[in-house]
Motif scaffolding. Structure first.
Motif, PDB file in Angstrom:
ATOM      1  N   UNK A  36      -7.196  59.940 -23.259  1.00  0.00           N
ATOM      2  CA  UNK A  36      -6.498  61.201 -22.984  1.00  0.00           C
ATOM      3  C   UNK A  36      -6.382  61.460 -21.483  1.00  0.00           C
ATOM      4  N   UNK A  37      -7.408  61.112 -20.751  1.00  0.00           N
ATOM      5  CA  UNK A  37      -7.377  61.327 -19.304  1.00  0.00           C
ATOM      6  C   UNK A  37      -6.320  60.444 -18.637  1.00  0.00           C
ATOM      7  N   UNK A  38      -6.200  59.215 -19.098  1.00  0.00           N
ATOM      8  CA  UNK A  38      -5.186  58.304 -18.563  1.00  0.00           C
ATOM      9  C   UNK A  38      -3.796  58.841 -18.880  1.00  0.00           C
ATOM     10  N   UNK A  39      -3.578  59.240 -20.135  1.00  0.00           N
ATOM     11  CA  UNK A  39      -2.267  59.774 -20.533  1.00  0.00           C
ATOM     12  C   UNK A  39      -1.961  61.071 -19.781  1.00  0.00           C
ATOM     13  N   UNK A  40      -2.969  61.886 -19.548  1.00  0.00           N
ATOM     14  CA  UNK A  40      -2.773  63.133 -18.799  1.00  0.00           C
ATOM     15  C   UNK A  40      -2.330  62.835 -17.361  1.00  0.00           C
ATOM     16  N   UNK A  61       4.828  61.890 -13.597  1.00  0.00           N
ATOM     17  CA  UNK A  61       5.846  61.090 -14.295  1.00  0.00           C
ATOM     18  C   UNK A  61       6.669  60.209 -13.359  1.00  0.00           C
ATOM     19  N   UNK A  62       6.807  60.626 -12.113  1.00  0.00           N
ATOM     20  CA  UNK A  62       7.586  59.825 -11.160  1.00  0.00           C
ATOM     21  C   UNK A  62       6.942  58.459 -10.917  1.00  0.00           C
ATOM     22  N   UNK A  63       5.638  58.384 -11.020  1.00  0.00           N
ATOM     23  CA  UNK A  63       4.957  57.095 -10.828  1.00  0.00           C
ATOM     24  C   UNK A  63       5.273  56.169 -11.998  1.00  0.00           C
ATOM     25  N   UNK A  64       5.229  56.718 -13.218  1.00  0.00           N
ATOM     26  CA  UNK A  64       5.581  55.903 -14.385  1.00  0.00           C
ATOM     27  C   UNK A  64       7.027  55.411 -14.271  1.00  0.00           C
ATOM     28  N   UNK A  65       7.928  56.299 -13.874  1.00  0.00           N
ATOM     29  CA  UNK A  65       9.337  55.923 -13.752  1.00  0.00           C
ATOM     30  C   UNK A  65       9.521  54.807 -12.709  1.00  0.00           C
ATOM     31  N   UNK A 100      11.249  61.299 -20.337  1.00  0.00           N
ATOM     32  CA  UNK A 100      11.162  59.843 -20.382  1.00  0.00           C
ATOM     33  C   UNK A 100      12.224  59.295 -21.327  1.00  0.00           C
ATOM     34  N   UNK A 101      12.815  58.173 -20.948  1.00  0.00           N
ATOM     35  CA  UNK A 101      13.692  57.465 -21.878  1.00  0.00           C
ATOM     36  C   UNK A 101      12.815  56.790 -22.934  1.00  0.00           C
ATOM     37  N   UNK A 102      13.452  56.259 -23.960  1.00  0.00           N
ATOM     38  CA  UNK A 102      12.689  55.564 -25.002  1.00  0.00           C
ATOM     39  C   UNK A 102      11.926  54.379 -24.403  1.00  0.00           C
ATOM     40  N   UNK A 103      12.562  53.656 -23.503  1.00  0.00           N
ATOM     41  CA  UNK A 103      11.894  52.508 -22.879  1.00  0.00           C
ATOM     42  C   UNK A 103      10.735  52.934 -21.986  1.00  0.00           C
ATOM     43  N   UNK A 104      10.915  54.019 -21.238  1.00  0.00           N
ATOM     44  CA  UNK A 104       9.826  54.525 -20.403  1.00  0.00           C
ATOM     45  C   UNK A 104       8.668  55.019 -21.266  1.00  0.00           C
ATOM     46  N   UNK A 105       9.004  55.646 -22.371  1.00  0.00           N
ATOM     47  CA  UNK A 105       7.985  56.126 -23.314  1.00  0.00           C
ATOM     48  C   UNK A 105       7.177  54.950 -23.872  1.00  0.00           C
ATOM     49  N   UNK A 106       7.881  53.899 -24.295  1.00  0.00           N
ATOM     50  CA  UNK A 106       7.196  52.711 -24.826  1.00  0.00           C
ATOM     51  C   UNK A 106       6.329  52.071 -23.748  1.00  0.00           C
ATOM     52  N   UNK A 107       6.879  51.956 -22.550  1.00  0.00           N
ATOM     53  CA  UNK A 107       6.142  51.373 -21.428  1.00  0.00           C
ATOM     54  C   UNK A 107       4.913  52.225 -21.090  1.00  0.00           C
ATOM     55  N   UNK A 108       5.086  53.526 -21.003  1.00  0.00           N
ATOM     56  CA  UNK A 108       3.979  54.430 -20.680  1.00  0.00           C
ATOM     57  C   UNK A 108       2.869  54.380 -21.709  1.00  0.00           C
ATOM     58  N   UNK A 115       1.114  51.033 -21.234  1.00  0.00           N
ATOM     59  CA  UNK A 115       0.318  51.059 -20.002  1.00  0.00           C
ATOM     60  C   UNK A 115      -0.948  51.888 -20.202  1.00  0.00           C
ATOM     61  N   UNK A 116      -0.810  53.021 -20.879  1.00  0.00           N
ATOM     62  CA  UNK A 116      -1.973  53.866 -21.137  1.00  0.00           C
ATOM     63  C   UNK A 116      -3.028  53.152 -21.958  1.00  0.00           C
ATOM     64  N   UNK A 117      -2.595  52.476 -23.028  1.00  0.00           N
ATOM     65  CA  UNK A 117      -3.532  51.732 -23.888  1.00  0.00           C
ATOM     66  C   UNK A 117      -4.169  50.576 -23.111  1.00  0.00           C
ATOM     67  N   UNK A 118      -3.342  49.810 -22.403  1.00  0.00           N
ATOM     68  CA  UNK A 118      -3.847  48.672 -21.650  1.00  0.00           C
ATOM     69  C   UNK A 118      -4.864  49.133 -20.598  1.00  0.00           C
ATOM     70  N   UNK A 119      -4.508  50.200 -19.881  1.00  0.00           N
ATOM     71  CA  UNK A 119      -5.405  50.713 -18.833  1.00  0.00           C
ATOM     72  C   UNK A 119      -6.741  51.142 -19.416  1.00  0.00           C
ATOM     73  N   UNK A 120      -6.697  51.804 -20.548  1.00  0.00           N
ATOM     74  CA  UNK A 120      -7.928  52.263 -21.189  1.00  0.00           C
ATOM     75  C   UNK A 120      -8.844  51.086 -21.503  1.00  0.00           C
ATOM     76  N   UNK A 121      -8.297  50.039 -22.113  1.00  0.00           N
ATOM     77  CA  UNK A 121      -9.136  48.897 -22.492  1.00  0.00           C
ATOM     78  C   UNK A 121      -9.530  48.051 -21.290  1.00  0.00           C
TER      79      UNK A 121
END
Length: 109
Positions: free
Chosen positions: A85-89, A95-99, A27-35, A38-44
């Motif tokens: 953890x399940x969302x991040x997993x 990873x292609x979906x995140x990209x 992941x690029x830095x921007x993809x990492x930040x976005x991911x 997204x993981x935190x937002x999805x969880x909540x």
């Protein structure tokens, strides 16, 4: 300039399960930040009570013991079904979906 942005993002974003994918270059830095966001937002967002659950709460409002049991059961189910953890997993597994999502996000920005 891109390197400076990448380094800056590392200090702003907490370490997560996605960190190794960033550090290995998946992941690029921007993809990492976005991911991470997204993981935190999805969880909540996914932990928001459903209309059905609210209906059961309303039905059981006069029975504190049953209401307490319902709330406890809902918390347990949420923890098991939709943990952060399940969302991040899932993001790590696909990873292609995140990209693709990040590319779409970037295209509208």
């Amino acid at each position: 300039m891109q390197l400076l942005t990448s380094i800056s993002l590392l200090h702003l974003i907490p370490e997560s399960l996605l960190s190794p994918q960033f550090l290995t270059g998946l992941f690029t830095a921007n993809e990492y930040a976005y991911g991470t966001a997204v993981g935190k937002f999805s969880y909540y967002f996914l932990n928001k009570p459903s209309e059905e659950f609210k209906g059961l709460q309303k039905f059981l409002k006069d029975d504190p013991l049953a209401l307490s049991r319902l709330n406890f059961l809902q918390q347990q189910l949420k923890r098991e079904a939709v943990s952060e953890n399940r969302i991040m997993s899932a993001i790590i597994k696909y990873p292609h979906i995140l990209k693709k999502c990040y590319a779409d996000f970037q295209a509208i920005g």
